[in-house]
Design a protein around this motif. Sequence first.
Motif, mmCIF file in Angstrom:
data_model
loop_
_atom_site.group_PDB
_atom_site.id
_atom_site.type_symbol
_atom_site.label_atom_id
_atom_site.label_comp_id
_atom_site.label_asym_id
_atom_site.label_seq_id
_atom_site.Cartn_x
_atom_site.Cartn_y
_atom_site.Cartn_z
ATOM 1 N N VAL A 214 6.212 -3.105 -31.732
ATOM 2 C CA VAL A 214 4.848 -3.479 -31.198
ATOM 3 C C VAL A 214 3.805 -3.728 -32.620
ATOM 4 N N LEU A 215 4.112 -2.854 -33.580
ATOM 5 C CA LEU A 215 3.430 -2.788 -34.782
ATOM 6 C C LEU A 215 3.983 -4.155 -35.576
ATOM 7 N N THR A 216 5.079 -4.359 -35.662
ATOM 8 C CA THR A 216 5.683 -5.702 -36.325
ATOM 9 C C THR A 216 5.134 -6.879 -35.730
ATOM 10 N N LEU B 8 2.307 -7.097 -34.058
ATOM 11 C CA LEU B 8 1.014 -7.247 -34.305
ATOM 12 C C LEU B 8 0.843 -7.835 -35.791
ATOM 13 N N TRP B 9 1.321 -7.240 -36.774
ATOM 14 C CA TRP B 9 1.506 -7.794 -38.133
ATOM 15 C C TRP B 9 1.828 -9.345 -38.141
ATOM 16 N N VAL C 212 3.706 -9.557 -29.127
ATOM 17 C CA VAL C 212 3.817 -8.190 -28.784
ATOM 18 C C VAL C 212 4.840 -7.897 -27.628
ATOM 19 N N GLY D 174 7.754 0.981 -30.520
ATOM 20 C CA GLY D 174 6.587 1.229 -31.141
ATOM 21 C C GLY D 174 6.605 0.378 -32.611
ATOM 22 N N LEU D 175 7.908 0.326 -33.266
ATOM 23 C CA LEU D 175 7.852 -0.211 -34.378
ATOM 24 C C LEU D 175 7.734 -1.971 -34.139
#
Length: 534
Positions: free
Chosen positions: A192-194, A196-197, A15, A189-190
């Motif tokens: 971070v989400l990417t 995490l996934w 992340v 933000g994208l």
Amino acid sequence: MLLSLRSFKLKTRMVLILGMMALLQTGLIGFFALAYLSHSLDEQIGQRALHVAKTIASIPEVIEAVENRDSELLQPLTIELANINDARFVVIGDRNGIRLAHPSWKRVGKPMYDDDGDYNEPALLYGKPYIQKATGSLGASVRGKAPIFDSNNENVVGIISVGFMLDTVEEIIDRYRNTLYLVIALSFGLSVLTGLWFASHFKKAIFGLEPEQIGQLFQERNATLESIREGIIAVNNQGNITTFNRAAIETLGLDANTQLTGKPIEEILPDSRLMNVMLSGKPQFDKEIWLQDRNLIVNRLPMHQDNEITGVVSSFRRKDELDLVSRRLTQIQKYADTLRSQSHEYSNKLHTIAGLIQIGATEEALALIGQETLSHQALIQLLVEAVPDPILAGCLLGKYNRAKELGLHLDIDPESSMKAIPDRIPREELVSILGNLIDNALEATLKNQKFEVKLSMTDLGNDLIFEIEDQGAGVPEEQHENIFRKGVTSKQGEGHGFGLHLVTKLLQKLGGTIMLEPGDKAGSRFTVYIPKDR
């Protein structure tokens, strides 16, 4: 930085790294975009100002008014022209740079140099239009300056300066800058989400291990592979070799410098049949095969992931090595049986002698000692003269004592001779052959409630010949061929049917043969022929 990142778990690291990469990329792209936008806007506004200045400088009324220094005409005209072209100002000066028109009447008649620090030399002296960025009395602006030529278009009679304020440019850049900040925030933000996934998916694929744990397992795996004496080769679902150890190269007789990783298994080992296991998905255990002119015992096991076969791993070892271990274990067992038999036999005799002495029967005790001594001396004398090899002689002595323990008699032909055993014949293999046949003969005789087993041997001629005759129930003629197969036996229970099979295998290796025929007094006679020279 790397050391500090290692203190975090993989998900946190991914992340942070993806977030920092997003910030860095969008920041660099945004900085470049803003710089390029600012430069482009300045250039466009400058070109527009210059174009307006050239247009005004070509108006006949303006030329005439400049030549006549008519500020009354020029002053309102410049204000009107500035409004029409959305310019902040239009300033007109004479050939000496003295203002003839200015948005402020107070500055008319004063030199233009006081306003922008520029002597206007390119336009006034050389007649060239140009763009200037400066801060004057009206603020920072981009200006286009053009010379005013006389009606004959020969001499410079004045100068036109058209300015557009830079605060408009800054407003546009600020608007784009705010948009860029929003894009950077959304990109972070994208990311971070990417992260995490992707980290969750990646952790699942590596079974929840951290990179350092994977590295440690990789080192342990390499050390384990190299420490195993069995050869190991693994292939992926494309049939390419992914794993091998040094024992595999040595066992298969490959070149020590051979690089197997990534090579197709069909190219290196065309007869490995690993791809058959890949297609069938069925494991194979303890398969005896011939590969690279070597007799191997092979295990093949498919690897599964998410219900799909991802590869096959095979372990193998030369069969003769396993046979050697088996023979050594068998020989150790025979030595143990021999020692146990002798210990048990002499323990019984000692107890008997001790009892005779205690009851005062000394003469009987002495007679028993003499009889035992005479019997063993005769046997030992026979073995010393007929069988000088200590390993074979020790085996026969042990079997003799084992027979006595069972209440049987092993009759060794006094005419026997086994002095010329070639060095090429391994003694442990010879002992294993003879020991198995004698043990079978003793068991068959005991089961048939008889007493004697006969052994004769000779080394005359080109072969070593052993004859073992028992007084058992015999082997039916229709079973003479099958009796030597693995697992075939007339005994009850598990763990039988391997002795004669092992004898056959050892004889095949030595180039020998074995014959089965009925004995003189019922029972069976096994005759073994082992050539002295292959």
